[in-house]
Write an enzyme that holds these catalytic residues in place. Structure first.
Site: not given
Ligand SMILES: *[C@@H]1O[C@H](CO)[C@@H](O)[C@H](O)[C@H]1NC(C)=O
Ligand SMILES: *[C@@H]1O[C@H](CO)[C@@H](O)[C@H](O)[C@H]1NC(C)=O
Ligand SMILES: *[C@@H]1O[C@H](CO)[C@@H](O)[C@H](O)[C@H]1NC(C)=O
Ligand SMILES: *[C@@H]1O[C@H](CO)[C@@H](O)[C@H](O)[C@H]1NC(C)=O
Ligand SMILES: *[C@@H]1O[C@H](CO)[C@@H](O)[C@H](O)[C@H]1NC(C)=O
Length: 473
Positions: A373, A212
């Site tokens: 992430h 992400d």
């Protein structure tokens, strides 16, 4: 039962009480394509649910290495994408590694080859003009002609009339927490609907891999690693980062990774008005379309913060929500890697949490989805040095696939332009012609009639997708 619920809520409250402020990290952008060296990283993600690292979210982390890592300093000769520091050195104060270029540079007009020639989608050129875009990392203006146009995509849909939550967390909002089940609020209690993708159904030991908050400075390092290992993943991209690092987004896409929407400014979507949610999703979709020439059919709500209103808006705009796995016992598959850069969680605690995730994942009948992430150097080093290798070397090993693929969704379904599937992302869901977002067996959001702009290829064919309840008529 009541006591159990209470203790879960208390644990959630504790996790949220220590919620960190957005980080502002100055980055070294030597050879990156970025136009700005400052990432106003409003990143971060869900901290809901009970967690193995909740004790370390107080900032006085006590995480310890588990001994099962192969944490060694990378040899001097290690190439970009394979070098990573010892686990203990992955921390808020770690020195910034010089960033590297994308794995391959593509010319405008090049088409990806993995579409098997179905339809060529040549890359476009982003002629960046700041005036054409909302300010980065801020809620876009809802009065713009673009947002007004996108609002029409909601015509014909019955968007649940739920008031926005206070701040998308569980501590400041007792009324909405009490109603979390009824509104299908994932954040406080993990409530999902059949329209959500949260696992890889029927594929045990399969990790639907995703990252992400990019495309960002160290995404290139991750891409080098993934490409070397022949691993494909799903990237949930932030619109503000896409216009900042378009060639990194192109590299993700051309390398065969799946591209999905992760909003413009990374807000808690349940806090926003309907028009603001449309703006957040619409501008990100437009940024990706402008750069890649394709429009994603999937999205992830930042922090996993979704309820029936956010779901219905997302589906009306042609995007299926994807969250991450939460076990029936409430273990959220969040690595908390996003709290390493701010020093809130240690890399050791994050990796311990990841090992617990793998342990839990090994017991599931379905494959699983984990929150990680690519925004920060620390999170990328955790991925390439520790979490991905741990999954690959696990006995028995996990299979790593992008989330669409591990859900049996053909690659071409991932984008409007290549999606010839009339039942994805949405078609008739229930006998009353709607999509059942709240799980009560009746339609809450109506299927489109095909009158609004081309963001969904659905045209009312019978639903053949398992993700959405379908009652034959
Ligand atoms: C969709 O179709 C129905 C039935 O034909 C019609 O009543 C309705 O107004 C249409 N909605 C939109 C948004 O076009
Ligand atoms: C609780 O949720 C239901 C279903 O979404 C909604 O109809 C109702 O208005 C909500 N009640 C409160 C007090 O927010
Ligand atoms: C599942 O996760 C929990 C909490 O993170 C952890 O305590 C437990 O040991 C894990 N279970 C397995 C089988 O690894
Ligand atoms: C349409 O999409 C669904 C879900 O992604 C998939 O199961 C189905 O096989 C697809 N149908 C065709 C004809 O591609
Ligand atoms: C829903 O499906 C029915 C038949 O299954 C069809 O008659 C109707 O037009 C569809 N509605 C929409 C909005 O596509």
């Amino acid at each position: 039962m009541k006591l159990q619920t209470l203790s879960v809520l208390l644990a959630i409250a504790a996790a949220h009480a220590s919620k960190i402020n957005p980080l502002h990290i100055k980055r070294q952008a030597t050879s990156s394509t970025a136009t700005s060296a400052t990432v106003a990283a409003s990143s971060a993600s869900s901290s809901s649910g009970t967690s193995a690292v909740s004790s370390s979210t107080s900032g006085t982390s006590t995480g310890t290495a588990t001994g099962s890592t192969s944490a060694v300093a990378a040899p001097a000769s290690a190439t970009w994408g394979t070098s990573f520091p010892p686990l203990s050195q992955i921390s808020s104060g770690m020195p910034s590694e010089v960033t590297q270029p994308v794995t391959t540079t593509y010319s405008p007009g090049t088409s990806p080859t993995y579409f098997s020639g179905l339809i060529p989608f040549p890359l476009l050129v982003l002629v960046f003009n700041a005036a054409d875009w909302p300010a980065q990392d801020k809620l876009p203006d809802t009065s713009s002609s673009e947002v007004q146009e996108w609002m029409k995509e909601l015509d014909g849909w019955d968007i649940p009339d739920l008031s926005p939550t206070v701040d998308g967390t569980c501590v400041s909002d007792p009324a909405n927490v009490a109603n979390a089940s009824a509104r299908g609020w994932w954040t406080c209690g993990g409530y999902t609907r059949d329209t959500d993708i949260t696992v890889c159904p029927g594929k045990p030991m399969t990790w639907g891999t995703s990252f992400d908050d990019g495309p960002a400075f160290y995404t290139t390092k991750l891409l080098h690693f993934l490409n070397e290992q022949n691993i494909k993943a799903t990237f949930f991209d932030v619109g503000s980062r896409c216009i900042e690092n378009p060639s990194v987004l192109i590299d993700e896409y051309m390398s065969g990774h799946e591209i999905a929407v992760h909003t413009w400014s990374h807000p808690h979507l349940t806090t926003l008005t309907t028009a603001e949610i449309v703006a957040e999703l619409g501008w990100t979709r437009k940024a990706i379309k402008t750069i890649l020439g394709v429009t994603p059919t999937t999205m992830r709500p930042p922090y996993g913060d979704i309820d029936d209103r956010v779901r219905a808006i997302s589906l009306a705009m042609g995007m299926v929500p994807i969250i991450w796995t939460r076990t029936p016992a409430g273990v959220s598959f969040d690595t908390f890697d996003w709290e390493i850069p701010g020093g809130v969680v240690t890399s050791e605690a994050s990796f311990t949490q990841f090992e617990a995730i793998l342990g839990n994942a090994s017991t599931l009948d379905d494959g699983f989805i984990v929150l990680e992430h690519d925004l920060y150097e620390q999170t990328v080093d955790m991925a390439i040095g520790y979490t991905l290798p741990a999954a690959l070397s696990h006995n028995p090993p996990f299979t790593l696939e992008p989330i669409g693929q591990c859900n049996g969704i053909p690659y071409t379904n991932m984008y409007v332009e290549s999606n010839l599937n009339t039942s994805f992302p949405i078609a008739n869901g229930t006998s009353d012609g709607g999509i059942d977002t709240d799980g009560d067996g009746t339609g809450d959001a109506k299927s489109k009639n095909g009158t609004s702009s081309a963001t969904s290829s659905s045209n009312g064919a019978p639903l053949d997708m398992f993700l959405i309840q379908y009652t034959p008529q």
